[in-house]
Design an enzyme around this catalytic site. Structure first.
Site, PDB file in Angstrom:
ATOM      1  N   ASP A 128      -1.023  -2.236   9.373  1.00  0.00           N
ATOM      2  CA  ASP A 128      -0.223  -1.187  10.005  1.00  0.00           C
ATOM      3  C   ASP A 128       0.975  -1.852  10.661  1.00  0.00           C
ATOM      4  OD1 ASP A 128      -1.975   0.877   9.319  1.00  0.00           O
ATOM      5  OD2 ASP A 128      -3.128   0.679  11.160  1.00  0.00           O
ATOM      6  N   ASP A 147      -1.305   5.834   5.726  1.00  0.00           N
ATOM      7  CA  ASP A 147      -1.802   6.686   6.803  1.00  0.00           C
ATOM      8  C   ASP A 147      -1.063   8.022   6.840  1.00  0.00           C
ATOM      9  OD1 ASP A 147      -3.462   4.571   7.529  1.00  0.00           O
ATOM     10  OD2 ASP A 147      -2.128   3.864   9.117  1.00  0.00           O
TER      11      ASP A 147
END
Length: 168
Positions: A128, A147
């Site tokens: 991320d 995501d």
């Protein structure tokens, strides 16, 4: 089904290309830095793209959303869950069908899930790096293209599905 398949393929490809570019070009990491056997994953300094609205901040997520349960080694469980959900979505849409938006939503969810699966297999955690803040509120969390796709796909499947059996 074709729309769902192609959406999943393109989202998976887009997610992996962007992750590769950010990890190895923007952050300047080397492959040996991020391999699972090395143990500790690197946290390069943040890169301000358009502060505070967009800052690339590395966050290795070993858990589920927002790093929940990251202290447990759940990598293979989460990989299995991603595959199970993807198979369930394919089965559901084959069985009940839907509009092009429903198939698009299914493809978004599946492509994003498989993008994060690849991260868990190769790195042991999801990469991320997108961090967005605004209006004096500092967001402590990071996310990635997969995501975003999973979120949009799940919202689309929840709100765009037309289950006529419920109405009856």
């Amino acid at each position: 089904m074709r729309l769902m398949t192609w959406t999943a393929i393109w989202i998976f490809f887009l997610d992996q290309v962007i992750k590769f570019h950010v990890l190895f070009n923007v952050f300047g990491l080397q492959w040996q830095d991020v391999r699972v056997p090395t143990g500790q994953l690197p946290y390069p300094p943040p890169v301000e793209v358009f502060p505070p609205f967009l800052v690339l901040t590395m966050a290795w997520n070993r858990g589920v959303n927002f790093g929940l349960f990251a202290e447990f080694d759940m990598r293979w469980v989460l990989i299995g869950v991603a595959f199970a959900i993807s198979i369930a979505v394919v089965w559901w849409l084959r069985r009940s069908g839907g509009s092009k938006w429903v198939y698009l939503s299914g493809g978004l969810l599946i492509g994003g899930a498989m993008g994060n699966v690849i991260d868990r297999i190769f790195y042991g955690a999801v990469a991320d790096f997108l961090n967005m803040s605004c209006c004096g509120i500092s967001n402590p969390y990071a996310f990635n293209v997969a995501d975003i796709s999973i979120f949009l796909g799940a919202i689309g499947l929840a709100f765009l599905s037309d289950d006529k059996k419920k109405a009856a």
